[in-house]
Design a protein around this motif. Structure first.
Motif, PDB file in Angstrom:
ATOM      1  N   ALA A 171       8.247   9.089  -6.363  1.00 48.62           N
ATOM      2  CA  ALA A 171       7.877   8.179  -7.444  1.00 48.62           C
ATOM      3  C   ALA A 171       6.953   7.063  -6.970  1.00 48.62           C
ATOM      4  O   ALA A 171       6.181   6.501  -7.758  1.00 48.62           O
ATOM      5  N   LEU A 172       7.003   6.717  -5.682  1.00 40.11           N
ATOM      6  CA  LEU A 172       6.220   5.609  -5.134  1.00 40.11           C
ATOM      7  C   LEU A 172       5.143   6.080  -4.159  1.00 40.11           C
ATOM      8  O   LEU A 172       4.629   5.285  -3.368  1.00 40.11           O
ATOM      9  N   LEU A 173       4.805   7.364  -4.212  1.00 38.45           N
ATOM     10  CA  LEU A 173       3.893   7.911  -3.211  1.00 38.45           C
ATOM     11  C   LEU A 173       2.533   7.227  -3.241  1.00 38.45           C
ATOM     12  O   LEU A 173       1.943   6.953  -2.191  1.00 38.45           O
ATOM     13  N   ASP A 174       2.002   6.941  -4.421  1.00 36.47           N
ATOM     14  CA  ASP A 174       0.700   6.269  -4.488  1.00 36.47           C
ATOM     15  C   ASP A 174       0.747   4.898  -3.820  1.00 36.47           C
ATOM     16  O   ASP A 174      -0.168   4.511  -3.088  1.00 36.47           O
ATOM     17  N   GLU A 175       1.831   4.131  -4.080  1.00 37.92           N
ATOM     18  CA  GLU A 175       1.963   2.810  -3.471  1.00 37.92           C
ATOM     19  C   GLU A 175       2.093   2.903  -1.955  1.00 37.92           C
ATOM     20  O   GLU A 175       1.521   2.094  -1.218  1.00 37.92           O
ATOM     21  N   VAL A 176       2.836   3.907  -1.478  1.00 38.92           N
ATOM     22  CA  VAL A 176       2.991   4.096  -0.036  1.00 38.92           C
ATOM     23  C   VAL A 176       1.657   4.506   0.589  1.00 38.92           C
ATOM     24  O   VAL A 176       1.288   4.026   1.675  1.00 38.92           O
ATOM     25  N   ARG A 177       0.931   5.369  -0.101  1.00 38.20           N
ATOM     26  CA  ARG A 177      -0.381   5.796   0.405  1.00 38.20           C
ATOM     27  C   ARG A 177      -1.308   4.598   0.578  1.00 38.20           C
ATOM     28  O   ARG A 177      -2.010   4.469   1.583  1.00 38.20           O
ATOM     29  N   VAL A 178      -1.322   3.702  -0.401  1.00 39.52           N
ATOM     30  CA  VAL A 178      -2.177   2.512  -0.318  1.00 39.52           C
ATOM     31  C   VAL A 178      -1.649   1.545   0.736  1.00 39.52           C
ATOM     32  O   VAL A 178      -2.405   1.023   1.567  1.00 39.52           O
ATOM     33  N   GLY A 179      -0.338   1.309   0.727  1.00 37.74           N
ATOM     34  CA  GLY A 179       0.250   0.339   1.642  1.00 37.74           C
ATOM     35  C   GLY A 179       0.106   0.715   3.099  1.00 37.74           C
ATOM     36  O   GLY A 179      -0.056  -0.162   3.966  1.00 37.74           O
ATOM     37  N   LEU A 180       0.158   2.014   3.396  1.00 37.37           N
ATOM     38  CA  LEU A 180       0.055   2.471   4.783  1.00 37.37           C
ATOM     39  C   LEU A 180      -1.284   3.140   5.078  1.00 37.37           C
ATOM     40  O   LEU A 180      -1.462   3.708   6.159  1.00 37.37           O
ATOM     41  N   ALA A 181      -2.211   3.114   4.111  1.00 39.30           N
ATOM     42  CA  ALA A 181      -3.550   3.689   4.271  1.00 39.30           C
ATOM     43  C   ALA A 181      -3.483   5.168   4.638  1.00 39.30           C
ATOM     44  O   ALA A 181      -4.143   5.630   5.570  1.00 39.30           O
ATOM     45  N   LEU A 182      -2.677   5.935   3.882  1.00 40.63           N
ATOM     46  CA  LEU A 182      -2.520   7.360   4.142  1.00 40.63           C
ATOM     47  C   LEU A 182      -3.602   8.156   3.434  1.00 40.63           C
ATOM     48  O   LEU A 182      -3.907   7.905   2.263  1.00 40.63           O
ATOM     49  N   SER A 183      -4.186   9.133   4.116  1.00 39.63           N
ATOM     50  CA  SER A 183      -5.098  10.077   3.474  1.00 39.63           C
ATOM     51  C   SER A 183      -4.290  11.071   2.644  1.00 39.63           C
ATOM     52  O   SER A 183      -3.054  11.123   2.737  1.00 39.63           O
ATOM     53  N   GLY A 184      -4.979  11.884   1.854  1.00 38.16           N
ATOM     54  CA  GLY A 184      -4.281  12.906   1.070  1.00 38.16           C
ATOM     55  C   GLY A 184      -3.544  13.889   1.960  1.00 38.16           C
ATOM     56  O   GLY A 184      -2.422  14.304   1.663  1.00 38.16           O
ATOM     57  N   THR A 185      -4.172  14.262   3.083  1.00 36.67           N
ATOM     58  CA  THR A 185      -3.519  15.190   4.006  1.00 36.67           C
ATOM     59  C   THR A 185      -2.301  14.555   4.657  1.00 36.67           C
ATOM     60  O   THR A 185      -1.248  15.184   4.791  1.00 36.67           O
TER      61      THR A 185
END
Length: 437
Positions: free
Chosen positions: A70-84
């Motif tokens: 549910a929070l994957l987008d926020e985690v991606r932004v917060g930790l600077a994660l790429s799609g992979t």
């Protein structure tokens, strides 16, 4: 015909195999834990504590994952994660479950179930706490793996505990703990975004579930403190009867169970990891996308209770297998063609299709005569199954990043569903793993 949930288990077969045979995850022997209420020699009321402890553990078995979905987008932004990298994060559950699931029977040989569950829930608690305290993507991965290691061990133990403590109520108790698992997953998916907004950080939406894991430790602590050391590894059970070696890897049933478990888990983890993202990209607000994801698990609550009971009563499981396949197929096609217009219908169909999970959990107990057979089949089906499942979230993430849409990922999930259905035809026919040695 397999025994009904109310029927007594068949007497275990015997073997002449000697005591020096090496122990593997597919050839494990389990023993009762005298320190756990409800096992041999314990007073009758102890079964209530065992059941309560199992339900509390089950509540934790998906919360760490659905809250992240549910929070994957926020985690991606917060930790600077790429799609992979995000795909790797969502693949971690399957990888951890495969690796730790394979060694859990070895751990059962050396630690009592109560001590093993205490350690598993402590790992889940600490892992969930540590992963929300870091700003490093790598540390987030490692601490998530620690949390998932605890879940992996509990995944294998619960079917074994059902067979040991409730042999005449396999379907009912499996349904109860699967329902608890679904409730935990639903609550985590539904509240992760609101909690994160209330506290101003995605870290709160993930970290709050460490408290639930800590509570799950409590029912097992007294038994863990009283537990005797694990018995010496021998090839003979009480009374001098030779223990039976069960190798699901050498049977058609074992591989069919692993493939069915793996393909349904592949789809389940892809849904948990990416469905909220799909709905966000279709135009839903983050809160609404989280609620739609929660709807899949919420609607799965009655299905989780009903499916094991139906499996225990039906002589052949083919009608259930085909019904689940049809629901999932329609849901995937709907998500590809009209994700916004028919969202509620697709969620309902997905929820029914995900009934494959409680079905396979119940079938593990129904396709084994003994607790030894159950833990061997559970370990093999889940450890090998999660190797297959590891491909799901990762490939969905890669396909989505490469194509920029959802047609490719959904086509992949439909192909996996076809394989799942073929394996389901094999496990549908009544048989026992002990008879295929």
């Amino acid at each position: 015909m397999p025994p009904s949930p109310a029927g007594p288990p068949a007497a275990p077969p015997t073997s002449t195999e000697g005591p020096t045979t090496p122990i593997t995850p597919a050839a494990v022997v389990t023993t009762a834990d005298p320190a756990v209420p409800g096992t041999a020699g314990a007073r009758a009321p102890g079964w209530l504590l065992v059941l309560a402890g199992m339900l509390l553990v089950a509540l934790n078995l998906r919360a760490a994952m659905t809250s992240l979905g549910a929070l994957l987008d926020e985690v991606r932004v917060g930790l600077a994660l790429s799609g992979t990298m995000a795909g790797i994060v969502t693949t971690l559950p399957a990888v951890a479950f495969a690796g730790l699931g394979a060694v859990t029977p070895w751990l059962v040989r050396r630690l009592s179930p109560s001590r093993l569950l205490v350690l598993a829930m402590l790992a889940l608690t600490v892992g969930q706490l540590l992963r929300v305290l870091t700003g490093s993507a790598l540390v987030f991965l490692f601490t998530s793996a620690l949390a998932l290691a605890g879940i992996a061990v509990a995944n294998i133990l619960l079917p074994m505990l059902v067979k040991q403590h409730f042999p005449g109520r396999t379907g009912l108790v499996t349904g109860a703990y699967t329902m608890a698992l679904t409730v935990g997953a639903t609550a985590a998916a539904a509240t992760a975004v609101p909690v994160s907004h209330a506290f101003g950080s995605w870290r709160a939406g993930l970290g709050v579930w460490a408290g639930l894991a800590a509570v799950a430790v409590l029912p097992w602590l007294p038994a863990a403190l009283r537990a005797r050391p694990a018995p010496a590894r021998t090839g003979r059970a009480a009374g001098g009867v030779a223990r039976v070696r069960i190798r699901p890897a050498r049977t058609r049933l074992g591989w069919a169970m692993a493939i069915y478990f793996g393909t349904q888990s592949l789809s389940a983890y892809a849904i948990m990891g990416w469905l909220a993202v799909l709905f966000r990209e279709a135009g839903f607000r983050p809160q609404d996308a989280g609620l739609l994801l929660a709807g899949v698990t919420a609607l799965g609550v009655p299905i989780a209770l009903l499916m094991p009971t139906l499996a225990g009563r039906l002589g052949n499981l083919r009608p259930l297998v085909f019904a689940l396949t049809a629901a999932s197929t329609l849901a995937y096609l709907g998500l590809a063609l009209a994700p916004r217009g028919g969202a509620v219908l697709w969620v309902v169909l997905l929820a029914f299709g995900q009934g494959a999970f409680p079905l396979i959990l119940a079938t593990i107990g129904l396709r084994a005569r003994t607790a030894d057979g159950t833990v061997a089949l559970s370990a093999f089906a889940q450890s090998m199954g999660y190797v297959i499942a590891a491909l799901g979230p990762l490939l969905v993430g890669i396909l989505h990043e490469v194509t920029g849409g959802w047609s490719g990922p959904i086509g992949f999930l439909l192909a996996a569903l076809a394989v799942q259905t073929a394996a389901g035809m094999v496990i549908a026919r009544p048989r026992y793993i002990e008879d295929e040695r």
